[in-house]
Motif scaffolding. Structure first.
Motif, short mmCIF file in Angstrom:
data_model
loop_
_atom_site.label_atom_id
_atom_site.label_comp_id
_atom_site.label_asym_id
_atom_site.label_seq_id
_atom_site.Cartn_x
_atom_site.Cartn_y
_atom_site.Cartn_z
N PHE A 27 1.01 -1.19 -0.21
CA PHE A 27 0.05 0.04 -0.11
C PHE A 27 0.81 1.17 -0.10
O PHE A 27 0.54 2.28 -0.67
CB PHE A 27 -0.98 -0.01 1.33
CG PHE A 27 -2.16 -0.73 1.13
CD1 PHE A 27 -2.69 -1.28 -0.09
CD2 PHE A 27 -2.66 -1.87 2.20
CE1 PHE A 27 -3.92 -2.32 -0.08
CE2 PHE A 27 -3.70 -2.63 1.95
CZ PHE A 27 -4.14 -2.74 0.86
N VAL B 265 2.09 1.84 -3.37
CA VAL B 265 1.04 1.99 -4.45
C VAL B 265 0.78 3.60 -4.22
O VAL B 265 0.69 4.31 -5.28
CB VAL B 265 0.03 1.16 -4.40
CG1 VAL B 265 -1.28 2.03 -4.92
CG2 VAL B 265 0.23 -0.07 -4.63
N LEU B 266 0.53 3.91 -2.72
CA LEU B 266 0.07 5.46 -2.64
C LEU B 266 1.20 6.25 -3.12
O LEU B 266 0.94 7.29 -3.17
CB LEU B 266 -0.28 5.33 -0.99
CG LEU B 266 -1.46 4.96 -0.62
CD1 LEU B 266 -1.48 5.13 1.00
CD2 LEU B 266 -2.61 5.62 -1.36
N ALA C 29 0.93 6.90 -6.52
CA ALA C 29 -0.27 7.62 -6.97
C ALA C 29 -0.13 9.06 -6.74
O ALA C 29 -0.40 9.81 -7.30
CB ALA C 29 -1.41 6.90 -6.16
N SER C 30 0.62 9.46 -5.40
CA SER C 30 0.84 10.49 -5.25
C SER C 30 1.69 11.36 -6.31
O SER C 30 1.54 12.56 -6.48
CB SER C 30 1.46 10.96 -3.70
OG SER C 30 2.80 10.32 -3.70
N PHE D 9 -0.81 11.28 -9.68
CA PHE D 9 -1.93 12.04 -9.68
C PHE D 9 -1.55 13.46 -8.84
O PHE D 9 -2.63 13.95 -8.45
CB PHE D 9 -3.01 11.32 -8.97
CG PHE D 9 -3.46 10.00 -9.49
CD1 PHE D 9 -4.04 9.86 -10.80
CD2 PHE D 9 -3.38 8.70 -8.67
CE1 PHE D 9 -4.32 8.80 -11.25
CE2 PHE D 9 -4.01 7.66 -9.38
CZ PHE D 9 -4.18 7.41 -10.38
N VAL E 144 -1.13 17.04 -8.13
CA VAL E 144 -1.94 18.19 -8.66
C VAL E 144 -1.16 19.44 -8.37
O VAL E 144 -0.83 19.61 -6.90
CB VAL E 144 -3.48 18.37 -8.15
CG1 VAL E 144 -3.83 19.76 -8.71
CG2 VAL E 144 -4.16 17.29 -8.49
N ALA F 162 -5.78 2.73 2.89
CA ALA F 162 -5.27 2.85 1.76
C ALA F 162 -6.06 3.14 0.60
O ALA F 162 -5.77 4.19 -0.24
CB ALA F 162 -4.29 1.60 1.39
N GLN G 38 -7.24 7.00 0.66
CA GLN G 38 -6.48 7.86 0.36
C GLN G 38 -6.25 7.85 -1.21
O GLN G 38 -6.10 8.96 -1.79
CB GLN G 38 -5.09 7.47 0.90
CG GLN G 38 -5.05 7.47 2.57
CD GLN G 38 -5.02 9.32 2.89
OE1 GLN G 38 -4.66 9.99 2.18
NE2 GLN G 38 -5.77 9.26 4.10
N PHE G 39 -6.12 6.54 -1.62
CA PHE G 39 -5.86 6.52 -2.97
C PHE G 39 -6.85 7.10 -4.11
O PHE G 39 -6.71 8.15 -4.76
CB PHE G 39 -5.89 5.07 -3.46
CG PHE G 39 -5.63 4.83 -5.00
CD1 PHE G 39 -4.24 4.90 -5.40
CD2 PHE G 39 -6.52 4.12 -5.91
CE1 PHE G 39 -3.92 4.66 -6.75
CE2 PHE G 39 -6.03 4.08 -7.38
CZ PHE G 39 -4.94 4.26 -7.82
N MET H 102 -6.74 11.13 -4.00
CA MET H 102 -5.81 11.44 -4.98
C MET H 102 -6.41 11.61 -6.33
O MET H 102 -6.37 12.31 -7.05
CB MET H 102 -4.47 10.63 -4.78
CG MET H 102 -3.48 11.04 -3.60
SD MET H 102 -2.24 9.80 -3.84
CE MET H 102 -1.70 9.64 -1.90
#
Lengths: 299, 191
Positions: free
Chosen positions: A18, A21-22, A25-26, A29, A31, B82, B85-86, B89
């Motif tokens: 996780f 992945v996060l 993702a951060s 994605f 911004v 998780a 949070q995902f 985003m």
């Protein structure tokens, strides 16, 4: 496998997956956040009162960052000139003059002068009282004095004195919360520099006004005649002072036959001569010898 | 179809998470001061509950297959946190307007007990996948209903000058919540 190791490894592995992945993702994605917005939000007082006309401090910061010239950094009535200068320095534009604003109660109908038609025994709320035939007073335009504005004020700047709302001008930030809550629309937000104010907005004819309240503006026009700056006009049967033209001379307040126009400056000075001599009378003797020392220090 | 409807109705009224099962009291008391924020919170909870159920129900099958069902709670917490949070985003990137409406509330409810409660209840009650999703939806709507009702009552209390001084603020809020919960007990045995 070990019965302890399996769950530990599993949970650690899950956490790790996780986390990865996060993290990805951060980045994916991401911004872009405007740095100036964050700085602007920090510079603002954070009262979220809505006095600037936006939904809150962060909303104002967003709008300001998007269009610095159109919105202008001088909209925050709570922060005043200091905050305006800070915002301007962050944005790199001219601060403009943050004209300090203050709430003005357009009613002087205290308990002794206004005629009451009925006895109100409902909840202590102007809104509730106003919904019952427009309130208990004969004047349908005036302050009901049940304190909705006092409860709305975040700064403790407005109080009910003798049945009418009175603004402590030094505490008021001009955020407009009281003006928004007043069911009679008695409170107006006006520039702080204008100290002479019309404290009546009764739109009835003079005779009718006077029957309802002795302090009401009867629209006689004496103030308009005496004003040297043509700042006063009679509109809707009551006086209106143009804030741009008024020089705070106070002639109109002296001329007014019904005390509908009041000079806030004179009002504040009145209690001083009463209280000041008493306080100073006692320490005057020890203070007096000190007085010559001061010029010496200066010289 | 009848089962789904009865599950939905039961979750909204009879087994209302806040007022009958006493889960998720924290946001219920914390965010119910204004109607706008309580609606935002309620919608965010519906969203997260359905999403979390959609993710955790299949995971439970895996846990069962590996005979580690006792790790349910900790795995669910990890997964839900998780996931939320995902999703936050993703929303921020692709649907800024929705993020603006829900964004503030999403991190608040990542590990909310009501959300976790729905996921675990779905397993305990032996629902299949669509039933579990309807159950989560009903739980979310029930939460929204409780929030909206309570925020309305609170705004009235706020304006009322008749609340005795020692009762103002938290005490009257707690008392009101208790009476509201009692009122919802009236739905008991409906479904």
């Amino acid at each position: 496998m070990n019965p302890i190791m399996t769950p530990v490894l599993l949970v650690v592995a899950l956490g790790f997956i996780f986390a990865v992945v996060l993290t990805i993702a951060s980045k994916v994605f991401y911004v872009p956040v405007d740095e100036t917005v964050i700085k602007l939000t920090e510079a603002l007082p954070g009262a979220n009162c809505g006095g600037c006309g936006f939904a809150g401090c962060s909303d104002y910061a967003n709008a300001l960052a998007a269009d610095p010239d159109g919105v202008g950094p001088n909209k925050c009535p709570v922060g005043g000139a200091d905050v305006a200068a800070q915002l301007a320095s962050i944005l790199g534009v001219e601060a403009g003059s943050a004209e300090p604003q203050v709430a003005v109660v357009q009613c002087n109908g205290n308990c002794s002068v206004v005629k009451t038609l009925s006895e109100y025994q409902g909840p202590e709320s102007c809104k509730a009282a106003a919904s019952l035939f427009g309130g208990m007073n004969a004047c349908k335009y005036g302050c009901l004095g049940l304190g909705d504005c006092t409860r709305a004020c975040n700064f403790g700047a407005i109080k009910i004195c003798d049945g009418v709302a009175v603004v402590a001008r030094e505490l008021c930030t001009g955020c407009g919360a009281c003006a928004a809550t007043c069911p009679k629309h008695v409170i107006r937000i006006a520039p702080l520099k204008n100290k002479v104010v019309v404290q009546c907005q009764n739109a009835d004819k003079g005779a009718q006004t006077l029957k309802a309240c002795k302090n009401g503006c009867i629209g006689c026009g004496k103030c308009a005649k005496v004003c040297k700056f043509d700042a006063i006009t009679i509109e809707n049967n009551h006086a209106f002072i143009d804030p741009e033209k008024c020089k705070n001379c106070g002639m109109c307040a002296k001329e007014c036959p019904t005390k509908a126009i009041n000079n806030m400056r004179a009002k504040r000075q009145q209690p001083k001569p009463k209280a000041a001599p008493k306080k100073e009378a006692a320490p005057e003797a020890p203070v007096a010898p000190k007085a010559p020392e001061a010029p010496q220090a200066n010289a | 179809m009848g089962t789904y409807f009865s599950i939905l109705l039961a979750m909204i009224l009879v087994n209302n998470y806040v007022l009958a099962q006493f889960l998720g009291i924290c946001p219920f008391l914390g965010v119910s001061k204004k109607l706008d924020s309580s609606v935002g919170m309620g919608v965010a909870v519906i969203f997260v509950m359905v999403l979390a159920t959609a993710a955790t129900w299949p995971i439970m099958r895996i846990l069962n297959a590996w005979n580690i069902a006792y790790l349910q709670t900790i795995v669910f917490i990890l997964v839900i946190a998780a996931l939320v949070q995902f999703v936050e985003m993703v929303l921020k990137k692709f649907i800024p307007s929705l993020h603006k409406a829900l964004g503030v509330y999403l991190p608040l409810i990542t590990t909310n007990c009501a959300v976790l409660g729905v996921c675990i209840n779905n397993i305990d009650l032996g629902y299949n996948y669509p039933q579990a999703l309807v159950n989560a939806l009903g739980a979310g709507i029930g939460f929204l209903l409780a929030m909206v009702i309570f925020s309305g009552m609170r705004s009235r209390l706020e304006n009322s000058p008749n609340v005795p001084k020692p009762f103002q603020g938290v005490p009257i809020t707690m008392t009101t919540a208790a009476i509201l919960s009692l009122a919802f007990m009236g739905f008991g045995g409906l479904v």
